[in-house]
Design a protein around this motif. Structure first.
Motif, mmCIF file in Angstrom:
data_model
loop_
_atom_site.group_PDB
_atom_site.id
_atom_site.type_symbol
_atom_site.label_atom_id
_atom_site.label_comp_id
_atom_site.label_asym_id
_atom_site.label_seq_id
_atom_site.Cartn_x
_atom_site.Cartn_y
_atom_site.Cartn_z
ATOM 1 N N ARG A 179 0.799 -1.218 0.000
ATOM 2 C CA ARG A 179 0.000 0.000 0.000
ATOM 3 C C ARG A 179 0.838 1.276 0.000
ATOM 4 N NH1 ARG A 179 -2.166 -3.317 3.725
ATOM 5 N NH2 ARG A 179 -1.232 -2.127 5.417
ATOM 6 N N ILE A 180 2.135 1.162 -0.115
ATOM 7 C CA ILE A 180 2.982 2.352 -0.021
ATOM 8 C C ILE A 180 3.888 2.462 -1.245
ATOM 9 C CG2 ILE A 180 2.980 2.492 2.486
ATOM 10 C CD1 ILE A 180 5.504 0.989 2.602
ATOM 11 N N ASN A 181 4.428 3.648 -1.445
ATOM 12 C CA ASN A 181 5.310 3.897 -2.579
ATOM 13 C C ASN A 181 6.725 3.436 -2.261
ATOM 14 O OD1 ASN A 181 3.244 5.259 -4.029
ATOM 15 N ND2 ASN A 181 3.659 7.128 -2.875
ATOM 16 N N ILE A 182 7.337 2.802 -3.245
ATOM 17 C CA ILE A 182 8.738 2.394 -3.125
ATOM 18 C C ILE A 182 9.549 3.231 -4.092
ATOM 19 C CG2 ILE A 182 10.365 0.532 -3.587
ATOM 20 C CD1 ILE A 182 8.438 -1.419 -2.390
ATOM 21 N N ILE A 183 10.571 3.895 -3.573
ATOM 22 C CA ILE A 183 11.382 4.811 -4.370
ATOM 23 C C ILE A 183 12.809 4.295 -4.412
ATOM 24 C CG2 ILE A 183 12.193 7.187 -4.582
ATOM 25 C CD1 ILE A 183 9.364 6.958 -2.356
ATOM 26 N N ILE A 184 13.330 4.102 -5.614
ATOM 27 C CA ILE A 184 14.689 3.596 -5.785
ATOM 28 C C ILE A 184 15.646 4.779 -5.912
ATOM 29 C CG2 ILE A 184 16.177 2.035 -7.083
ATOM 30 C CD1 ILE A 184 13.711 0.712 -5.835
ATOM 31 N N HIS A 185 16.670 4.783 -5.054
ATOM 32 C CA HIS A 185 17.645 5.886 -5.053
ATOM 33 C C HIS A 185 18.719 5.589 -6.095
ATOM 34 C CE1 HIS A 185 19.722 9.010 -2.229
ATOM 35 N NE2 HIS A 185 19.512 9.458 -3.442
ATOM 36 N N MET A 186 18.702 6.356 -7.194
ATOM 37 C CA MET A 186 19.602 6.127 -8.320
ATOM 38 C C MET A 186 20.400 7.387 -8.630
ATOM 39 S SD MET A 186 18.940 2.979 -9.369
ATOM 40 C CE MET A 186 19.829 3.012 -10.927
ATOM 41 N N PRO A 187 21.676 7.225 -9.023
ATOM 42 C CA PRO A 187 22.421 8.388 -9.517
ATOM 43 C C PRO A 187 22.020 8.699 -10.954
ATOM 44 C CG PRO A 187 23.800 6.437 -9.632
ATOM 45 C CD PRO A 187 22.493 6.002 -9.004
ATOM 46 N N MET A 188 22.093 9.970 -11.327
ATOM 47 C CA MET A 188 21.807 10.331 -12.712
ATOM 48 C C MET A 188 22.769 9.619 -13.653
ATOM 49 S SD MET A 188 21.424 14.105 -14.446
ATOM 50 C CE MET A 188 19.682 14.321 -14.064
#
Length: 772
Positions: A179-188
């Motif tokens: 039920r929640i958002n998952i955000i992947i931390h990526m470098p540009m």
């Protein structure tokens, strides 16, 4: 009085600008924020903060578990490569493993998964333990009430198998935290010395080589995006999967900025090392960083800015606590001086606030009403099959640019007619210029015709045709209240109109000198302008009759639009034809994958329609059959079951687009241009355009039409030096019109050799075609 450009919403000069939501992330934070610590961060100017889910006790417990597992197996003399042996199992969290949990601020905190887990490890034991840890943290954060969770992205991109393992773990995590958002931390991109500093589990247990990034000889700026593309593809473009994009010290070229612009950005993370010191010693960002952030903040829902490792640190918090809880002597002195302890705004936040205030105001194309339409899919109108509502007409009428251009075209046509001393359709009985507005709607074009006639001193006889019985009532009222009964209003489908009657001679039917219509759609012809004009252009006087518009062209460009693809994927169950419907939408979060090269522009013309058409195929068929033009017996025209009466309105194009860099496409963006009127004097034609590279020159700030989007059922990935070949058809069976399209990808593998590397399905919108 407020100054020009004021941010005061009550001011008449209020100019809305993007709003920056600013978060704080401390990569060295090991414990969940206390209420006092979080309040201190908010008082420093931040809007939210990240927090770890577990602590060092849990990390050490996992490390000890792995080491004890290896030691135990060695004591037993077991072969660790035997995959049938049971592996280590991380037991559930305890209160010693975390001080994160339900609380006052938990919904405002962003949970940050442990950066030491190593989902990419080639060691199956470490990968398994890491996946277990991830699931435990996701499940517990979800239970505690977290709304967003950030997972550190893969450390490397050179091993696709490792990235796939990571992606598979994230897919499982989406099910765990459902039920929640998952955000992947990526470098540009993989900028040297700007990677995660935390040791991974592989390093903690003595396998440093497993996650050592090594020394790169050459930087490929697209590898990080490749990894992200693999992750979201494995996760089927999940609607709850986002990116937290780490901004680099050196801003990359525009092509990579555009690639990330199209992705579902949730956070832009800016580390302390990105900032520079200005002459006064305060933090600031380079012009290139400012421009990059400004471009990413124009979304309807812009990403939040996550400032990393910029304070306030633990010492500052301790000092503030001393201020908030002073000694009796300090409190007494503060009362005497009539002062209260205050928290100074974080200098990095102060700069970001300054950057926010210096943003360009939203343009005419960025109004709040238009922002709400960004990448929002709408089915194309069916103006012939359906009667439009008054509110729909009102939206169209809210664009002065289009009607200004129409009025200019009409006025120039009237001037040309007079200067060339052309005969009118009713010469001998009436010298007035006969003008007809076909598809008058609520009458905006009628008003513009009257204004053009007045400004040019032209005497006209004006007819307004409208098939919508409800709009017809409105037109009658307009004729009495506004037009002073200068207009003859007729309720009729323009294709069945018998023609203008000569005043005083009702039995005489004449021709029309100027025919004005606004039948254009986002792709020019997609709302059946050709078919409608076929049915009425027989009333144009010959050879001088003028059609406004006189021509229009359709244009295409392949694009990447992950957000729209994810939206369509979620609709397939209830809308089976979602991927075979040309959608009208304000394309925004997109990447134009093709580059402009000689002979192959980024936007290419698909086909053109011109009016009036000299040869009316429908009339010829009717004459041969000896029947009325409205009915022709079915046969085997270009489409089986059709008579072929509308074959002259079919079209086909084959276009080649050049893509020097690798990427992915999700469909085709469609646009149109139209020549409303081309003066006989050779002067500049009066035009309108929605082409991104032409709209400012031909019809700046025009908002009447959004682009059209032709989706692909499956995203098509292509390597660098690829040519995308697009084939499209405009088809008809004499009852409706639809489009068919297919995309092929060819990669150059030698100076004269191309290899086919991809091909989409043949898509058809026949089931949702525009009926006539």
């Amino acid at each position: 009085m407020a100054s020009p450009g004021s941010l005061d919403a009550e001011s008449e000069s209020f100019e809305p600008r993007p709003f920056f939501t600013i978060g704080q992330h401390d990569s060295n934070r090991r414990e969940t924020l206390t209420d006092d610590h979080y309040r201190h961060i908010l008082n420093s100017g931040f809007h939210f903060a990240t927090t770890p889910i577990t602590n060092d006790h849990f990390k050490q417990r996992v490390v000890d578990l792995y080491k004890s597992f290896l030691k135990e197996r060695e004591q037993w003399g077991l072969d660790l490569s035997n995959q049938s042996l049971p592996g280590p199992v991380v037991s559930t969290l305890t209160d010693e493993d975390t001080n994160y949990g339900p609380g006052t601020y938990v919904g405002s905190l962003v949970a940050y998964c442990s950066p030491w887990i190593d989902l990419c490890s080639s060691n199956p034991l470490i990968a398994s333990i890491s996946r277990q840890v991830l699931n435990l943290e996701l499940a517990y954060a979800s239970f505690a009430g977290a709304r967003n969770i950030i997972i550190p992205g893969p450390r490397r991109d050179d091993g696709n198998a490792a990235v796939v393992r990571y992606a598979r773990a994230v897919r499982e995590g989406l099910q765990v935290a459902s039920r929640i958002n998952i955000i992947i931390h990526m470098p540009m991109y993989r900028e040297p010395r700007l990677e995660e500093k935390a040791e991974t589990l592989s390093q903690l247990v003595g396998e440093a080589g497993a996650a050592d990034p090594g020394k790169e000889q050459e930087i490929d700026i697209f590898t990080s995006w490749d990894s992200w593309h693999t992750i979201r593809s494995v996760c089927d473009y999940a609607a709850r999967l986002y990116v937290a994009l780490r901004i680099p010290r050196r801003v990359p070229e525009k092509v990579l900025q555009g690639r990330w612009f199209a992705e579902p950005l949730y956070y832009l993370t800016v580390g302390a090392e990105i900032f520079q010191k200005n002459p006064a010693g305060y933090p600031s960002l380079s012009r290139h960083h400012q421009e990059l952030i400004a471009s990413y903040m124009r979304f309807r829902n812009p990403p939040s800015l996550l400032l990393s490792d910029v304070g306030p640190d633990a010492d500052a918090f301790a000092n503030q606590m001393a201020l908030e809880f002073p000694s009796l002597a300090e409190a007494s002195q503060a009362l005497k001086e009539n002062r209260r302890p205050t928290v100074p705004m974080n200098p990095y936040v102060s700069y970001i606030k300054h950057l926010e205030r210096s943003q360009e105001p939203f343009s005419a194309l960025d109004t709040q009403s238009l922002l709400s339409f960004q990448d929002w899919l709408q089915s194309p109108l069916q103006p012939l099959a359906d009667n439009l509502e008054s509110a729909t007409y009102e939206v169209f009428e809210g664009d002065p640019v289009k009607y200004n251009q129409y009025e200019l075209a009409i006025a120039k046509a009237m001037i040309d007619w007079r200067e060339q001393k052309l005969p009118t359709a009713q010469d001998g009985t009436n010298s007035d210029l006969v003008v007809a507005v076909a598809g008058a709607g609520r009458g905006p074009l009628v008003t513009r015709v009257l204004r053009a006639a007045e400004s040019t001193g032209t005497s006209i006889q004006l007819w307004a045709l409208e098939k919508n019985q409800n709009a017809y009532v409105y037109l009658l009222g307009m004729n009495k209240r506004v037009w002073n009964n200068k207009v003859t209003v007729v309720k009729t489908d323009m294709r069945g109109w018998e023609g203008p009657k000569v005043p005083g001679y009702d039995s005489l039917i004449s021709k029309v000198d100027i025919l004005v219509t606004e039948l254009l759609g986002s792709f020019g012809d997609n709302e059946l302008s050709p078919e409608c004009l076929d049915g009425i252009q027989r009333h144009l006087s010959q050879p001088h009759g003028i059609s406004i518009p006189s021509s229009y062209t359709a244009h295409l460009s392949p694009i990447a639009t992950p957000k729209i693809f994810a939206d369509l994927s979620s609709r397939v169950t209830g809308t089976p034809d979602a991927f075979e419907t040309p959608w009208v939408t304000l394309l925004y979060a997109i990447d134009f994958v093709a580059q402009k090269v000689p002979d192959h522009p980024r936007f290419q013309q698909a086909w053109e329609f011109s009016h009036p058409v000299g040869l009316l195929r429908a009339d010829e068929f009717a004459e041969e059959a000896g029947m009325a033009a409205k009915y022709v017996p079915p046969g085997v025209g270009s489409m089986y079951g059709s008579s072929g009466a509308n074959d002259h309105n079919t079209r086909y194009c084959h276009l080649t687009f050049v893509c020097p860099t690798r990427g992915v496409i999700h469909g085709l963006a469609g646009y149109f241009e139209s020549v409303l009127y081309a003066p006989h004097s050779g002067k500049e034609p009066v035009e309108i355009s929605i082409l991104p590279d032409q709209i400012d020159r031909k019809s700046k700030d025009m908002i009447s039409w959004f682009p059209i989007f032709f989706p692909l059922k499956k995203p098509m990935y292509f390597p660098q030096d690829t040519e995308l070949e697009v084939s499209m058809w405009r088809q008809t069976d004499d009852t409706k019109v639809w489009y068919e399209w297919i995309v092929e990808a060819y990669a150059w593998v030698g100076p004269k050799t191309r290899l086919k590397v991809g091909e989409s399905e043949l898509h058809t919108s026949r089931n949702v075609g525009c009926r006539f």
